[in-house]
Write a protein that holds these residues in place. Sequence first.
Motif, PDB file in Angstrom:
ATOM      1  N   ILE A   1      14.550  27.900  50.847  1.00  0.00           N
ATOM      2  CA  ILE A   1      13.483  28.906  51.286  1.00  0.00           C
ATOM      3  C   ILE A   1      13.875  29.699  52.523  1.00  0.00           C
ATOM      4  O   ILE A   1      13.912  30.805  52.675  1.00  0.00           O
ATOM      5  CB  ILE A   1      12.310  28.260  51.229  1.00  0.00           C
ATOM      6  CG1 ILE A   1      11.874  27.717  49.798  1.00  0.00           C
ATOM      7  CG2 ILE A   1      11.103  29.217  51.569  1.00  0.00           C
ATOM      8  CD1 ILE A   1      10.557  26.837  49.662  1.00  0.00           C
ATOM      9  N   SER A   2      14.214  28.926  53.566  1.00  0.00           N
ATOM     10  CA  SER A   2      14.456  29.620  54.983  1.00  0.00           C
ATOM     11  C   SER A   2      15.562  30.546  54.888  1.00  0.00           C
ATOM     12  O   SER A   2      15.394  31.593  55.217  1.00  0.00           O
ATOM     13  CB  SER A   2      14.481  28.409  55.879  1.00  0.00           C
ATOM     14  OG  SER A   2      13.417  27.538  56.059  1.00  0.00           O
ATOM     15  N   LEU A   3      16.529  30.078  54.104  1.00  0.00           N
ATOM     16  CA  LEU A   3      18.027  30.993  54.001  1.00  0.00           C
ATOM     17  C   LEU A   3      17.538  32.105  53.155  1.00  0.00           C
ATOM     18  O   LEU A   3      17.924  33.256  53.672  1.00  0.00           O
ATOM     19  CB  LEU A   3      18.967  29.928  53.379  1.00  0.00           C
ATOM     20  CG  LEU A   3      20.199  30.864  53.117  1.00  0.00           C
ATOM     21  CD1 LEU A   3      20.872  31.496  54.415  1.00  0.00           C
ATOM     22  CD2 LEU A   3      21.485  30.085  52.408  1.00  0.00           C
ATOM     23  N   ALA A   4      16.839  31.857  52.022  1.00  0.00           N
ATOM     24  CA  ALA A   4      16.188  33.158  51.434  1.00  0.00           C
ATOM     25  C   ALA A   4      15.468  34.032  52.101  1.00  0.00           C
ATOM     26  O   ALA A   4      15.873  35.260  51.949  1.00  0.00           O
ATOM     27  CB  ALA A   4      15.596  32.475  49.948  1.00  0.00           C
ATOM     28  N   GLN A   5      14.703  33.789  52.682  1.00  0.00           N
ATOM     29  CA  GLN A   5      13.620  34.470  53.444  1.00  0.00           C
ATOM     30  C   GLN A   5      14.520  35.225  54.706  1.00  0.00           C
ATOM     31  O   GLN A   5      14.494  36.581  54.726  1.00  0.00           O
ATOM     32  CB  GLN A   5      12.572  33.626  54.254  1.00  0.00           C
ATOM     33  CG  GLN A   5      11.729  33.376  53.101  1.00  0.00           C
ATOM     34  CD  GLN A   5      10.632  32.257  53.773  1.00  0.00           C
ATOM     35  OE1 GLN A   5      10.700  31.757  54.890  1.00  0.00           O
ATOM     36  NE2 GLN A   5       9.391  32.135  52.888  1.00  0.00           N
TER      37      GLN A   5
END
Length: 188
Positions: free
Chosen positions: A128-132
Amino acid sequence: MRKVILQEWVTIDGYAGGPKGEIDFFSAPELSQDSDQDLFDFMDSIDTILLGANTYQMFVDYWPEAKTDTEIIADRLNETPKLIFSKTLTQAPWGKWKPATVISEDAVETIRSLKEQSGKDMVLWGSISLAQSLMKAGLIDEYHLRVCPVVLGEGKALFPNSFSLPQLKHVATKTYKAGLVLLRYVPA
C-alpha cells in the motif's frame, strides 16, 4: 513503454488492509477460486512483480512453497522476477526459486526508469505505501481493483482522505460467482 499495473484486493468500503494491516478479508478460497484463471492469463502480460518489504514478507512465507494443484499461478509467480523496494532489507530469498532483487534507491525514480526499458508490463501487488507513492507520482497506468463483498469499517485505505488522484476512466468490470468484482480503470 512498459506499464505499471496496480492490482489490489479491497473491501467495499475501500480498505486494502484491516486496522493492523491484516488481509484475511480476501483469504476465503471461494473469493479467488473463480478468478484464478483470469489472473493466470494476466500473468502472460507481465515480466516483473513489484513489492514493498511488508508484502514481500507475506508473499515469501507462502508462495515459494505453493503448488500449482492448489494455486494455479504458483509456478508463474515464483518464476517471475521480483523487485522488492526496501530501505531495510539487503537480500530477498525466495525459497528454491531465484531470489528477488532488493532495490534501496528511490522507488519513484526507479519505476520511472523501468517504464522506459523494453519488456512486458509490471504488476504491483499489495504494498500500500509503495502503491500510494507511485499513485502520487502519476506512475500507475492501470488500476485493477478486486472488490471483496466485505465491509471493514476501518483499516488501511488504498486511497486515504488526504489523497488527490487524477480522474479515472472505467475500462472494464467483471463479476464472479462468489461476489468478487474486478474493476479496471486507467487515468483519464
